[in-house]
Every structure is written in structure tokens, then in C-alpha cells.
Design an enzyme around this catalytic site. Structure first.
Site, PDB file in Angstrom:
ATOM      1  N   SER A  91     -42.646 -24.860 -19.392  1.00 25.63           N
ATOM      2  CA  SER A  91     -43.982 -24.064 -19.789  1.00 25.63           C
ATOM      3  C   SER A  91     -44.541 -22.850 -19.224  1.00 25.63           C
ATOM      4  O   SER A  91     -45.106 -22.174 -19.445  1.00 25.63           O
ATOM      5  CB  SER A  91     -45.193 -25.084 -19.786  1.00 25.63           C
ATOM      6  N   GLU A 105       0.717  -1.332   0.081  1.00 26.60           N
ATOM      7  CA  GLU A 105      -0.081   0.148  -0.032  1.00 26.60           C
ATOM      8  C   GLU A 105       0.805   1.103  -0.014  1.00 26.60           C
ATOM      9  O   GLU A 105       0.342   2.376  -0.431  1.00 26.60           O
ATOM     10  CB  GLU A 105      -0.768  -0.110   1.201  1.00 26.60           C
TER      11      GLU A 105
END
Length: 749
Positions: A401, A128
Site C-alpha cells: 500500500s 595483451e
């Protein structure tokens, strides 16, 4: 004369200002500046500009920075921790408590510098802020790189560890110069106030690592079930790498990439040797759900849906536990209890361990999710260990369906209606492909109306309708208009137009139960579509509203609201007779409409003989004016599923009764309701004579009496043992029918 005035002729001539580089005739005949004088004049101007530049860009900012330095305070890690440790409180829709979501990392304690190993500090610094040991709270080079990247569209910032601490401590990430200015002042002040070992400790005590874990103490437990002091350099590298992408900690590729990046930077900064780097092995974290939910917590799948919804509205995961939020959901306590009871009872007496189920209920009037059951949140692994369950309510499956109402919607949008006729006979050939119905009960005459075809779920009619009339694109569009969220728009479902399998809900078309409930809710809402949501309102620790959902509606199927209403009403009219035809019933006083669906299993080598007739996914999706419900019972992928005596299961045998049970429990005591009447599109036609009798049937579907479920496979049909003429348009369905799949073994559609 001494002291007397000198003669004018004895004065040295001095050129007045303003005559630089001017010809004599332009200055009244006066002499121009010499080159030396002009040079002197230019340097005087340059000096003045330089003084102004230094004053504006250096002196004034320095003064302002000093003033800011004395005005700002650096928040302590203890103060920050108090804000980050707050659980998220969940409420039901009526305001009653649902439970609390406590961070998975548990109750975090602040670690001292001695309790955090050097490998963890080094991993964070290397990943970092590699100038951490020497910078004064900000890195000039990093700031310049950040400015350059923003100007050129590149990536990467210039924030130091001190700046990141301030940003997290103040919970302020606003992209303003004021915020950045005060952040720099606080970072500088922090480095003048604290030693470096205290700064890196403060940072590692509050930073978010993912899995709900703030601070390295919580993260080491959440990811590895160990104390921070016992972390290896490889484990420390993974945690440090995840700081940049904590919300993607469960993405295996992201985790590996970030781990590799951290290790490479640790080598570059001489924190580990190249030999250590070469020998390092990826430290696999413990399973995500290894820490069980605490008692009284909201349903795990509801929590995840809420998190996803809030992340889309500027409350991402790293803010989720830090605001002291109270989330008022749309979940109705009665509906949720009914969903859990109906879904649990549906599988209690089943003999097939592969059966899974899900149930979702949506309020058509608001779009709010009333009930959400996605299966068990924690399941047993192959060795008996607890594992995270899969949310089957948000997992796409072939709808079978239950896709046909979208076929019908596309037809109605063309101006053709329920009285349009097709050849509904069995075994029709389309482009060399034989399409079959579900047996005599699902076939009708060569002049079969769309209304009767929907009631019987005649495959040949809907296959013909989409192939030759509506085409596939408008069917997909109708599904999206109703509320199905497809992958290309950021959703989960897939609605494929590559072939005509879409007409019967097979092939690559796969839709989640959540989407089906939401889409059918649009039919129930008379063609008004509302975005489904789980959250009503979120308030923070100061009781301020942080987010509030909107329930605005828009016409779904036509820009004209009346036309959209008419289309939805016609779909409802077609789906009302399906309930009785499938041997289901509505609670007394309530009208219902809906559609079953089944996807057939494709048999593979080595499976038992009964698998040839098995199904893999079954559905019942239906609604009243006040609630839309999707019930799904199926398996994980193409698994052959069976009931007692290896009998096939259908939408009407388990999913249907589960749907019916939910409505019975939820609507008990609520006023009766009827659907609004609309003008029929395409003309009037009398409904089948048997509709009224069948709709009020008290028969309940069972494995021995499944009712008509509709064939969802062009190449295979479900044949009933009960005689029924395929040429009769209005044959009343038998209440003793038993469907048995037969026919060819084409792949599922």
C-alpha cells in the site's frame, strides 16, 4: 670567326617553360614540346611531389619523434605505485571523518622479475600483446588494426604492454593525438632503456585486476589468498583475462569468458600445450568479502553506493584508489547513528530469524542521502563462514500500500481531488475478480472520499481508481517523476503496467527502499524533484575538485512549478491522517505524513498452517518537511514471516516503530516544522472528525496492537477483531484492534 658570336640560326631551339602540350597558334606560333619532353616534365613534377611527401610524412615526424624521445621521461613502477596505493578518505556531510577505504588487495609491494612466475608473464603477454618479445614498444600492425577498427566501428585497440604501462603510469587516457604521440615515444624509449623482463615486471606490478588490487602481488592475494610465485597457469590465465574488464571481475560469465580467452591465446603462443588447456579447470576465486573490513572504515554499502555514483561521473573503479581522493558524503553522522540504532533495535527481540530490515533517509531540500542502512555487510554462511551481506536498501520488493500515493498523484494530475468519491465497501468484483479490504476498519461507505480511503487504505477504492480512472501507465509515470529509478532507465526498481496489481503495489511491481525514500522526498519538497546522491564533493591529492554534485530541482508532476507544488501538497494532506490511524506518532512539534504497506505471503506446499496468514514484506514510508524515511522489514523473497506466537507482522508492527524511532532520535533538538498549505484540488471537503484526535494519539503499534496497515492483496483481507461499521464514513479507529488475515489464497498482488 673564333670566339665570335654564333649566328642565331646555328642555335638549337629550346622551348621555354610553360609550353607543354600547347598548339603553336596558342603560343605565338612557337613549336610545342615533343612527347619525350612532356614525359620528362611529368617525372620532374612526380619527383618533387614525392620529395615533399617524404619530407612531410617521414622526415619531419622522424625529427619530431627524436626530439620528443629526448624530452620525455618514463615513470618508474615505484613512482606509479606510490600514487596507486592511496586510500580513499571519507568524510561525513559536516566534514568530520567517517573513515578510510583501503584497497582490498592490502599494502602492495613491488615484486622482482624472479618473484613473478613465468606462467603469469606468459598469460599477460598472450592476452595483451603477443608481439611483446619482438616489438620496440609499439606494434605497427596493431596500430593499423586500431585505426581500421575506429574507422569501421569495430572493436579492439593496438596498445602494446609498454603502451598500457605508460597509459596507467601517467593516468592519461585522453583521446588526443598529442597523448598518443608522447605515449609512442615513451613506449619506444622504455624498450631502449629496459630489458623485456623488466618491462613485463613493471607492467604486472601496476596494472589493475579488480577487487581494488593493483599489481599481481595484490591480485593473487585478493583473488586466491596466495603469493604470486605460487600461481598456477589456470589462475594466471584468469588474472590476465581480467585485465581487460577489472570492474566486472565478480560477474561469473565475464570471468569465465576472459579465462577461456586467455587460455586459448596461451595455447596459440605455445606457452601451454593443448593437453594442458583441455585439463584446465576454472579457478574459483575466494569470496569477495573474505578479507574483512578494516577498523574505522565507512559502512560497506555506503562505499559501494559512492563507487557507483563516481563511476557514473568519470571516476571509474580503476581510478578510485589512484587519485588520493577525499570524498565528502551527504551522510549526516547523527542520522546514520539513528538509522543503525533504530534498525538494530527493531529486530533485537524478534523470534523469526528470517526477518531482515533496511532504512534510508533522504533530505528533500537537497536530494542528499542522510542515512543508509542496508543490513549487515558481513553475514554467516551455512557453515559459519563469513560471506558478503546483501544490500537490502537497494533490493527491490513489493511496496504494497505504500504504492497508493502514486495512484493518488496520477488522479490529482487529472484535476480530480481528495473529495472525489468511490465505493469503498468490501468484497467488490472487478472483471470477475473479487477485491477485498483489510477488514471493517479499512472499509468505508459506497460514497467514500479519496481522502478517507487513503487514511483507511481501502483497497477497493484504489483498485477502482487505477482500473477505471487513471489507468496503469500514469501511475508508473507518477512514480518515476517522483524519483523511482526503474530498470529500463538503468535503475533497480520495477513498476509493471501489465495488469492492475500496480494499484496495490503487488505483482511484478517491486521498488527499493532507496527509491521509496527518494520518491516520498519529492512530496516533502512540495513537488520539487532532486536527484538523490551520496556524494557532495570529491577532491584529489592536489586538493583540486574532481567532482561536485548539483542539487538543482525541477518540477516533478507538471511543467508548471505551482501546479506540481499543489499536487504534492494534496498528497501530503491525504497522508497526514495515516500516521495516527496506523497508531504511529510524530516527534513533538513536527508534522508527518506517510503510508504503511504490506505484501502477503503465498503459501506453498509443506509450510505450517500459520503461513497461510503470513506476510512477506512490510513498509513504513513517511516524511517531515526536512527528512523522508523509508523503513522496510521483510524477508528474502516469498518467505512467511511471523512475530511472537506465529502472529503475522505488518507495516505498523515493526517497520512503523523503526521509522518512528529514527525520527525521534534524529529530530530531537531540531526546530519544529509544519507542511506548507496548498489549495485543495477538486474542491473543499471537511476531513474526517476523528483525524485530529487520531493523529495526536500517543499509542504505539505492537504485534498485539498493529493499527491499520491497509490490505495490499486484492483477493485477501485483514479483518479486525474490533467491531466497526463498514458503512460509517468517519469511524475512529480502535487503539486495541488486532488484525488477522483471512479469506482466499490468491497469489500476492
Amino acid at each position: 670567326m673564333s670566339g665570335g658570336p654564333e649566328l642565331m640560326t646555328h642555335h638549337a631551339y629550346e622551348e621555354p617553360e610553360g609550353y607543354d602540350d600547347v598548339e603553336p597558334e596558342e603560343t605565338g606560333g612557337k613549336r610545342a614540346l615533343t612527347p619525350a619532353q612532356r614525359k620528362k616534365r611529368r617525372w620532374k613534377i612526380i619527383r618533387r611531389v614525392a620529395y615533399a611527401f617524404v619530407g612531410v610524412f617521414f622526415v619531419l615526424p622522424a625529427i619530431a619523434f627524436v626530439i620528443t624521445y629526448f624530452l620525455v621521461d618514463v615513470p618508474s613502477p615505484t613512482e606509479v605505485a606510490q600514487n596507486q596505493s592511496q586510500a580513499v578518505t571519507y568524510l561525513f556531510a559536516d566534514g568530520s571523518p567517517m573513515g578510510k577505504d583501503v584497497p582490498r588487495g592490502g599494502n602492495r609491494v613491488l615484486l622482482s622479475p624472479e618473484q613473478i612466475p613465468d606462467v603469469m608473464k606468459h598469460a599477460a603477454i598472450a592476452t595483451e600483446d603477443d608481439s611483446f618479445e619482438t616489438n620496440s614498444g609499439f606494434d605497427v600492425g596493431g596500430l593499423l588494426r586500431a585505426v581500421y577498427n575506429q574507422a569501421t566501428g569495430g572493436t579492439g585497440g593496438g596498445s602494446t604492454i609498454s603502451q598500457q604501462y605508460i597509459k596507467k603510469a601517467t593516468d592519461n587516457d585522453a583521446p588526443t593525438l598529442t597523448r598518443k604521440w608522447t605515449e609512442l615515444a615513451k613506449s619506444f624509449k622504455m624498450n631502449q632503456t629496459y630489458e623485456k623482463k623488466d618491462i613485463i615486471t613493471a607492467y604486472l606490478n601496476i596494472i589493475y585486476f579488480g577487487r581494488g588490487a593493483y599489481g599481481v602481488g595484490a591480485a593473487s592475494q585478493a583473488f586466491f589468498h596466495k603469493e604470486a610465485k605460487d600461481l598456477t597457469f589456470s589462475e594466471a590465465a584468469l588474472l590476465a583475462g581480467l585485465i581487460q574488464q577489472p570492474g566486472r571481475s565478480e560477474n561469473d560469465k565475464v570471468a569465465h569468458d576472459r579465462w577461456n580467452t586467455a587460455l586459448d591465446r596461451m595455447v596459440k603462443n605455445n606457452y601451454i600445450t593443448a593437453a594442458d588447456r583441455a585439463a584446465a579447470q576454472f579457478p574459483t576465486p575466494i569470496p569477495l568479502e573474505d578479507s574483512k573490513q578494516q577498523a574505522g572504515a565507512p559502512p560497506a554499502f555506503v562505499i559501494q553506493q559512492v563507487k557507483d555514483e563516481l563511476a557514473a561521473h568519470d571516476i571509474p573503479e580503476d581510478r578510485y584508489y589512484s587519485g588520493g581522493f577525499v570524498v565528502q558524503t551527504t551522510i549526516d553522522p547523527k542520522a546514520q547513528q539513528a538509522a543503525e540504532q533504530a534498525a538494530t533495535e527493531a529486530l533485537e527481540n524478534q523470534v523469526d530469524d528470517n526477518l531482515l530490515d533496511a532504512l534510508v533517509a533522504v533530505d528533500p531540500k537537497t536530494g542528499g542521502v542522510l542515512a543508509y542502512y542496508g543490513g549487515k555487510p558481513i553475514v554467516k554462511g551455512p557453515n559459519g563462514e563469513d560471506q558478503a551481506g546483501r544490500d537490502w536498501a537497494d533490493t527491490p520488493q513489493n511496496p504494497g500500500s505504500s504504492m497508493k500515493p502514486f495512484d493518488l498523484t496520477a488522479l490529482l494530475k487529472k484535476g480530480e481531488g481528495l473529495d472525489k468519491t468511490y465505493d469503498g465497501s468490501n468484497n467488490r468484483t472487478f472483471d470477475g475478480r473479487v477485491v477485498r479490504n483489510a477488514g471493517p476498519g479499512s472499509s468505508c461507505s459506497q460514497q467514500c472520499t479519496v481522502a478517507e480511503a487513503m487514511m483507511r487504505s481501502a483497497n477497493t477504492v484504489f483498485y477502482d481508481m487505477v482500473l477505471n480512472d487513471t489507468k496503469q501507465g500514469p501511475v508508473k509515470e507518477a512514480a518515476k517523476e517522483a524519483g523511482v529509478k526503474v530498470k529500463e532507465d538503468g535503475g533497480q526498481s520495477i513498476v509493471s503496467t501489465k495488469d492492475n496489481n500496480i494499484s496495490l503495489g503487488g505483482g511484478e511491481t517491486q521498488i527499493t527502499p532507496l527509491d521509496m525514500a527518494s520518491a516520498y522526498a519529492t512530496f516533502a519538497a512540495n513537488g520539487e524533484q532532486r536527484d538523490r546522491h551520496f556524494v557532495q564533493k570529491v577532491t584529489n591529492a592536489q586538493n583540486e575538485v574532481a567532482y561536485e554534485a548539483t542539487t538543482d530541482a525541477k518540477p516533478a508532476f507538471d511543467s508548471d512549478a505551482d501546479k506540481s507544488r499543489q499536487i504534492a501538497g494534496n498528497v501530503t494532506e491525504a497522508l497526514k491522517p495515516v500516521i495516527g490511524f496506523s497508531h504511529l506518532k510524530c516527534p513533538n512539534g513536527h508534522e508527518c505524513a506517510g503510508k504503511t504497506g504490506t505484501q502477503q505471503h503465498t503459501k506453498v506446499a509443506g509450510e505450517p498452517a500459520w503461513a497461510a496468514n503470513a506476510n512477506s514484506q512490510t513498509w513504513m514510508v513517511g516524511y517531515t518537511p526536512s527528512v523522508s524515511v523509508a523503513a522496510w522489514v521483510g524477508g528474502d523473497g516469498n518467505k512467511p514471516l511471523h512475530g511472537k506466537n506465529n502472529s503475522p507482522i505488518y507495516g505498523s508492527t515493526i517497520a512503523g516503530p523503526m521509522w518512528q524511532k529514527f525520527l525521534s532520535l534524529y529530530l530531537t533538538g531540531k526546530p519544529g516544522e509544519k507542511f506548507d498549505k496548498v489549495e485543495r484540488i477538486g474542491g473543499e471537503v471537511a476531513p474526517p472528525p476523528s483525524t485530529e484526535v487520531v493523529t495526536t494519539s500517543e499509542s504505539t503499534p505492537t504485534e498485539e496492537n498493529p493499527g491499520n496497515d491497509g490490505g495490499d492483496h486484492p483477493g485477501r483481507g485483514h479483518e479486525s477483531e474490533t467491531p466497526s461499521s463498514s458503512s460509517s464514513k468517519h469511524t475512529k479507529p480502535s487503539t486495541t484492534s488486532k488484525e488477522t488475515p483471512t479469506g482466499s489464497q490468491d497469489p500476492p498482488r
